[in-house]
Design a protein around this motif. Structure first.
Motif, PDB file in Angstrom:
ATOM      1  N   TRP A   1       0.811  -1.213   0.112  1.00 51.13           N
ATOM      2  CA  TRP A   1       0.077   0.170  -0.132  1.00 51.13           C
ATOM      3  C   TRP A   1       0.922   1.428  -0.017  1.00 51.13           C
ATOM      4  O   TRP A   1       0.434   2.245  -0.657  1.00 51.13           O
ATOM      5  N   PHE A   2       2.068   1.202   0.781  1.00 51.06           N
ATOM      6  CA  PHE A   2       2.573   2.377   0.838  1.00 51.06           C
ATOM      7  C   PHE A   2       3.454   2.378  -0.684  1.00 51.06           C
ATOM      8  O   PHE A   2       3.831   3.671  -1.225  1.00 51.06           O
ATOM      9  N   TYR A   3       4.051   1.526  -1.306  1.00 48.91           N
ATOM     10  CA  TYR A   3       4.427   1.829  -2.740  1.00 48.91           C
ATOM     11  C   TYR A   3       3.482   2.214  -3.651  1.00 48.91           C
ATOM     12  O   TYR A   3       3.754   3.073  -4.453  1.00 48.91           O
ATOM     13  N   TYR A   4       2.293   1.770  -3.528  1.00 52.73           N
ATOM     14  CA  TYR A   4       1.150   2.418  -4.452  1.00 52.73           C
ATOM     15  C   TYR A   4       1.023   3.997  -4.300  1.00 52.73           C
ATOM     16  O   TYR A   4       0.894   4.766  -5.019  1.00 52.73           O
ATOM     17  N   ILE A   5       1.028   4.149  -2.672  1.00 50.79           N
ATOM     18  CA  ILE A   5       0.943   5.530  -2.389  1.00 50.79           C
ATOM     19  C   ILE A   5       2.017   6.398  -2.970  1.00 50.79           C
ATOM     20  O   ILE A   5       1.906   7.635  -3.408  1.00 50.79           O
ATOM     21  N   VAL A   6       3.094   6.019  -2.457  1.00 48.16           N
ATOM     22  CA  VAL A   6       4.482   6.829  -3.387  1.00 48.16           C
ATOM     23  C   VAL A   6       4.382   7.057  -4.795  1.00 48.16           C
ATOM     24  O   VAL A   6       4.707   8.153  -5.214  1.00 48.16           O
ATOM     25  N   LYS A   7       4.083   5.986  -5.523  1.00 48.64           N
ATOM     26  CA  LYS A   7       3.847   6.051  -6.961  1.00 48.64           C
ATOM     27  C   LYS A   7       2.782   7.129  -7.261  1.00 48.64           C
ATOM     28  O   LYS A   7       3.012   8.224  -8.105  1.00 48.64           O
ATOM     29  N   GLU A   8       1.675   7.099  -6.618  1.00 54.15           N
ATOM     30  CA  GLU A   8       0.630   7.986  -6.996  1.00 54.15           C
ATOM     31  C   GLU A   8       1.032   9.515  -6.797  1.00 54.15           C
ATOM     32  O   GLU A   8       0.714  10.596  -7.603  1.00 54.15           O
ATOM     33  N   VAL A   9       1.582   9.552  -5.471  1.00 50.68           N
ATOM     34  CA  VAL A   9       2.013  11.198  -4.927  1.00 50.68           C
ATOM     35  C   VAL A   9       3.036  11.629  -5.550  1.00 50.68           C
ATOM     36  O   VAL A   9       3.251  12.605  -6.107  1.00 50.68           O
TER      37      VAL A   9
END
Length: 368
Positions: free
Chosen positions: A323-331
């Motif tokens: 979930w953190f990997y997805y968040i960093v990519k999106e932001v």
């Protein structure tokens, strides 16, 4: 409150006295982001190739120059016959061979078509596929230039546009994953041994007879590592922007908030491990096998989760790094805001509260 501050200060003294721990906390993240940031890449550069030019005309010479001028290929050998191709591959001297048949320019001028054969070493299929795609793109670009003023029948042209990463740099994909891996490894591993260390040193009895509640003792153990993790987050972002050239396209405040949330989740998991184990070696082993390997395998930054079997896709949902990997990519990469990552933020928050509650519940107030 004074007692709580005293516990936090004591933990800082423990960290400061142990130079190896201090190096792991502050030095290892910098080394890892640099090593993994430059080493983990899906780009293939300076691959050694051979040329078999049976036509040796201006067109093949121009294509040869195009291939040699690119950063992907390095022409190291000129072949004279088909029999030399397999020998060059067996010796490991080349990764791909480009073959121009006889009368290449003549066929191109008279029939508007000519063939180029690409022979790649498919013992590594990903590299072979990447090299052939690079070479095909260069050849098609040359074809577009020489047919600019010609009208060819039934021509279909594909136009590509790469969003967010037009140069297709591998760092854009790996930096978010390395951030998750570094924070997970450092935070979980170091906090996993904190309470266990007190048990082994025999100082747990002193903590248990103190007026501090178990909740405050557990939190006091995590506070120093949270502050040090914030230093690590800052250094990782600085290295990502100024060394690896990965820009922060979204809100820096949101990115820091999400990083701190993920760090707290890792700290809570480390504290849970420390409350369930009795030796530092066991705690380190569980931290490494329990979170480090799943972070690499099931977070999505090394292997696409969509390609995994259904049981592994389901299992990946309990890995916080996913979930953190997805968040960093999106932001960080796409420049999106909280509206795009609020679900993942709630999931990490739920994991944090669940792990912290388990840590407090499993904290033993009696040693025997």
């Amino acid at each position: 409150m004074k007692q709580f501050v005293s516990f936090v200060r004591k933990e800082f003294h423990h960290i400061a006295r142990d130079k190896r721990t201090l190096f792991i906390l502050l030095g290892m993240p910098i080394m890892q982001i640099l090593i993994f940031g430059f080493a983990l890449t899906n780009e293939v550069k300076n691959s050694k190739i051979a040329i078999l030019d049976q036509s040796n005309d201006p067109s093949t010479q121009a294509l040869r120059s195009e291939l040699d001028a690119s950063r992907y290929f390095d022409i190291t050998q000129d072949l004279r016959s088909y029999q030399e191709i397999e020998g060059a591959f067996k010796k490991g001297k080349i990764k791909m061979a480009v073959i121009f048949p006889a009368n290449f320019a003549s066929d191109l001028d008279h029939f508007n078509t000519a063939q180029v054969q690409l022979v790649a070493d498919a013992s590594d299929p990903n590299v072979a596929n990447t090299l052939t795609n690079y070479a095909t793109a260069i050849i098609l670009d040359y074809q577009d230039r020489i047919t600019n003023n010609r009208r060819l029948p039934h021509t279909i042209k594909t136009e590509m546009r790469m969003l967010y990463n037009p140069q297709l740099k591998g760092a854009y994909s790996f930096v978010p994953g390395v951030m998750a891996m570094v924070l997970m490894l450092v935070c979980t591993l170091m906090t996993a041994i904190t309470i266990v260390r007190e048990k082994e040193l025999g100082t747990m009895e002193i903590m248990l007879v103190s007026p501090m509640r178990p909740f405050k003792i557990v939190v006091a153990k995590a506070v120093p590592y949270l502050l040090l993790s914030m230093v690590n987050i800052t250094s990782i972002l600085l290295l990502s922007v100024f060394v690896l050239e990965v820009p922060i396209n979204g809100s820096l405040v949101l990115l820091l908030f999400e990083s701190i949330l993920f760090t707290l989740t890792c700290l809570a998991f480390g504290l849970l491990i420390s409350t369930k184990t009795d030796s530092q070696q066991t705690a380190m082993f569980i931290a490494l096998t329990g979170m480090f390997l799943p972070t690499i395998m099931l977070s999505g930054f090394m292997f696409p989760i969509e390609n995994m079997p259904l049981p592994l896709r389901i299992l990946s949902n309990i890995v916080p790094a996913k979930w953190f990997y997805y968040i960093v990519k999106e932001v960080m990469i796409k420049g999106l805001g909280i509206t795009a990552v609020w679900k993942e933020t709630l999931i990490l928050t739920g994991m944090l509260l669940f792990l912290l509650a388990l840590s407090i519940r499993n904290f033993k107030i009696r040693l025997a």
